[in-house]
Design a protein around this motif. Structure first.
Motif, PDB file in Angstrom:
ATOM      1  N   THR A  52       0.809  -1.222   0.000  1.00  0.00           N
ATOM      2  CA  THR A  52       0.000   0.000   0.000  1.00  0.00           C
ATOM      3  C   THR A  52       0.844   1.275   0.000  1.00  0.00           C
ATOM      4  O   THR A  52       0.293   2.370  -0.116  1.00  0.00           O
ATOM      5  N   LEU A  53       2.152   1.139   0.118  1.00  0.00           N
ATOM      6  CA  LEU A  53       3.033   2.309   0.107  1.00  0.00           C
ATOM      7  C   LEU A  53       3.185   2.840  -1.312  1.00  0.00           C
ATOM      8  O   LEU A  53       3.038   2.093  -2.272  1.00  0.00           O
ATOM      9  N   PRO A  54       3.536   4.124  -1.461  1.00  0.00           N
ATOM     10  CA  PRO A  54       3.890   4.635  -2.796  1.00  0.00           C
ATOM     11  C   PRO A  54       5.063   3.823  -3.364  1.00  0.00           C
ATOM     12  O   PRO A  54       5.861   3.252  -2.619  1.00  0.00           O
ATOM     13  N   ALA A  55       5.179   3.784  -4.672  1.00  0.00           N
ATOM     14  CA  ALA A  55       6.143   2.893  -5.351  1.00  0.00           C
ATOM     15  C   ALA A  55       7.576   3.077  -4.848  1.00  0.00           C
ATOM     16  O   ALA A  55       8.272   2.098  -4.567  1.00  0.00           O
ATOM     17  N   ALA A  56       8.049   4.299  -4.733  1.00  0.00           N
ATOM     18  CA  ALA A  56       9.432   4.536  -4.303  1.00  0.00           C
ATOM     19  C   ALA A  56       9.656   4.060  -2.871  1.00  0.00           C
ATOM     20  O   ALA A  56      10.693   3.467  -2.553  1.00  0.00           O
ATOM     21  N   ASP A  57       8.672   4.300  -2.010  1.00  0.00           N
ATOM     22  CA  ASP A  57       8.793   3.867  -0.618  1.00  0.00           C
ATOM     23  C   ASP A  57       8.724   2.351  -0.512  1.00  0.00           C
ATOM     24  O   ASP A  57       9.472   1.739   0.257  1.00  0.00           O
ATOM     25  N   ALA A  58       7.840   1.743  -1.291  1.00  0.00           N
ATOM     26  CA  ALA A  58       7.733   0.275  -1.283  1.00  0.00           C
ATOM     27  C   ALA A  58       9.038  -0.359  -1.758  1.00  0.00           C
ATOM     28  O   ALA A  58       9.506  -1.346  -1.184  1.00  0.00           O
ATOM     29  N   VAL A  95       5.686   7.957   5.939  1.00  0.00           N
ATOM     30  CA  VAL A  95       4.559   7.874   5.006  1.00  0.00           C
ATOM     31  C   VAL A  95       3.249   7.775   5.788  1.00  0.00           C
ATOM     32  O   VAL A  95       2.278   8.462   5.482  1.00  0.00           O
ATOM     33  N   HIS A  96       3.251   6.921   6.820  1.00  0.00           N
ATOM     34  CA  HIS A  96       2.028   6.764   7.605  1.00  0.00           C
ATOM     35  C   HIS A  96       1.710   8.015   8.421  1.00  0.00           C
ATOM     36  O   HIS A  96       0.533   8.387   8.555  1.00  0.00           O
ATOM     37  N   LEU A  97       2.726   8.675   8.943  1.00  0.00           N
ATOM     38  CA  LEU A  97       2.485   9.895   9.717  1.00  0.00           C
ATOM     39  C   LEU A  97       1.984  11.030   8.835  1.00  0.00           C
ATOM     40  O   LEU A  97       1.165  11.842   9.270  1.00  0.00           O
ATOM     41  N   SER A  98       2.456  11.079   7.589  1.00  0.00           N
ATOM     42  CA  SER A  98       2.030  12.159   6.696  1.00  0.00           C
ATOM     43  C   SER A  98       0.551  12.021   6.323  1.00  0.00           C
ATOM     44  O   SER A  98      -0.091  13.005   5.992  1.00  0.00           O
ATOM     45  N   GLU A  99       0.022  10.828   6.398  1.00  0.00           N
ATOM     46  CA  GLU A  99      -1.393  10.602   6.080  1.00  0.00           C
ATOM     47  C   GLU A  99      -2.311  11.129   7.172  1.00  0.00           C
ATOM     48  O   GLU A  99      -3.474  11.411   6.928  1.00  0.00           O
ATOM     49  N   ILE A 100      -1.770  11.237   8.392  1.00  0.00           N
ATOM     50  CA  ILE A 100      -2.623  11.574   9.538  1.00  0.00           C
ATOM     51  C   ILE A 100      -2.631  13.069   9.826  1.00  0.00           C
ATOM     52  O   ILE A 100      -3.682  13.673   9.982  1.00  0.00           O
ATOM     53  N   GLY A 101      -1.488  13.697   9.911  1.00  0.00           N
ATOM     54  CA  GLY A 101      -1.442  15.120  10.259  1.00  0.00           C
ATOM     55  C   GLY A 101      -1.578  15.321  11.750  1.00  0.00           C
ATOM     56  O   GLY A 101      -2.692  15.459  12.269  1.00  0.00           O
ATOM     57  N   TYR A 102      -0.462  15.288  12.468  1.00  0.00           N
ATOM     58  CA  TYR A 102      -0.458  15.322  13.922  1.00  0.00           C
ATOM     59  C   TYR A 102      -1.094  16.589  14.490  1.00  0.00           C
ATOM     60  O   TYR A 102      -1.880  16.523  15.437  1.00  0.00           O
ATOM     61  N   SER A 103      -0.784  17.742  13.929  1.00  0.00           N
ATOM     62  CA  SER A 103      -1.285  18.989  14.523  1.00  0.00           C
ATOM     63  C   SER A 103      -2.807  19.082  14.450  1.00  0.00           C
ATOM     64  O   SER A 103      -3.458  19.506  15.400  1.00  0.00           O
ATOM     65  N   GLN A 104      -3.374  18.647  13.308  1.00  0.00           N
ATOM     66  CA  GLN A 104      -4.847  18.683  13.191  1.00  0.00           C
ATOM     67  C   GLN A 104      -5.486  17.676  14.155  1.00  0.00           C
ATOM     68  O   GLN A 104      -6.500  17.975  14.794  1.00  0.00           O
ATOM     69  N   LEU A 105      -4.868  16.494  14.245  1.00  0.00           N
ATOM     70  CA  LEU A 105      -5.403  15.458  15.128  1.00  0.00           C
ATOM     71  C   LEU A 105      -5.323  15.920  16.585  1.00  0.00           C
ATOM     72  O   LEU A 105      -6.268  15.744  17.357  1.00  0.00           O
ATOM     73  N   SER A 106      -4.226  16.531  16.951  1.00  0.00           N
ATOM     74  CA  SER A 106      -4.043  17.016  18.313  1.00  0.00           C
ATOM     75  C   SER A 106      -5.052  18.116  18.643  1.00  0.00           C
ATOM     76  O   SER A 106      -5.606  18.154  19.741  1.00  0.00           O
TER      77      SER A 106
END
Length: 193
Positions: A60-66, A93-104
């Motif tokens: 499920t990762l982008p091609a370069a990351d996979a 990659v997983h952290l960029s999908e979430i957005g810590y500041s908005q979640l916090s």
């Protein structure tokens, strides 16, 4: 200055520099080994295993990351290169999908929402782990640079030893009265008419 005196000084200086470079090379080698062993033992203690190449976690990762993750698929993390790959191509990659500041911000607005609080805690732990892995990568990289310094020091010592031995050989062959800069006598030519 006599040629033999000059040669003797150069041989002595070359041998002294050889000794200094050998000591430096030894210390740099020790530093490299120490850093590598520390990074290895600290990472191995965490028991982080890369997901198998065929797992959904990699697919499920982008091609370069996979592609970067497949290199270490199924391996236990034990070196800085692996720590960097896991941190940059999996956790980031997983952290960029979430957005810590908005979640916090959402969790602060709704402090009784335990599901949201658990997500914030998970993201915080992921961010912390990523920082620790990048720290291990940084130390590992310094160890690699130290190793290059050790190789350069040993190569320099070998070169200076060879040059010193050649200087010693030349010292034994130089005549007693030879000068480094021989005095040149200037005689004027007189033209006769």
């Amino acid at each position: 200055m006599r040629r033999r005196t000059f040669d003797a000084l150069m041989v002595f200086a070359g041998l002294a520099l050889t000794a200094i470079l050998l000591v430096a090379g030894g210390l740099l080698s020790w530093g490299h080994t120490f850093v590598n062993n520390e990074v290895h033992s600290q990472l191995a203690a965490q028991k982080i295993v890369f997901p198998p190449a065929s797992s959904p976690a990699i697919k499920t990762l982008p091609a370069a990351d996979a592609a970067a993750m497949r290199v270490y698929a199924g391996q236990t993390m034990t070196n800085g290169a692996q720590a960097q790959a896991y941190s940059e191509h999996f956790i980031a990659v997983h952290l960029s999908e979430i957005g810590y500041s908005q979640l916090s911000a959402k969790a602060m607005a709704d402090p009784k929402n335990t599901k949201l609080a658990d997500q914030v805690a998970a993201v915080f732990k992921g961010t912390t782990l990523r920082g620790m892995l990048l720290n291990a990568y940084g130390f590992w990289k310094m160890g690699q640079i130290i190793w290059l310094g050790a190789i350069a020091a040993f190569a320099g010592a070998a070169l200076l030893l060879i040059l010193s031995l050649l200087g010693l050989w030349h010292l034994r062959r130089a005549p007693e009265t030879a000068e480094v800069f021989p005095k040149v006598s200037h005689t004027a030519k007189v033209r006769t008419a």
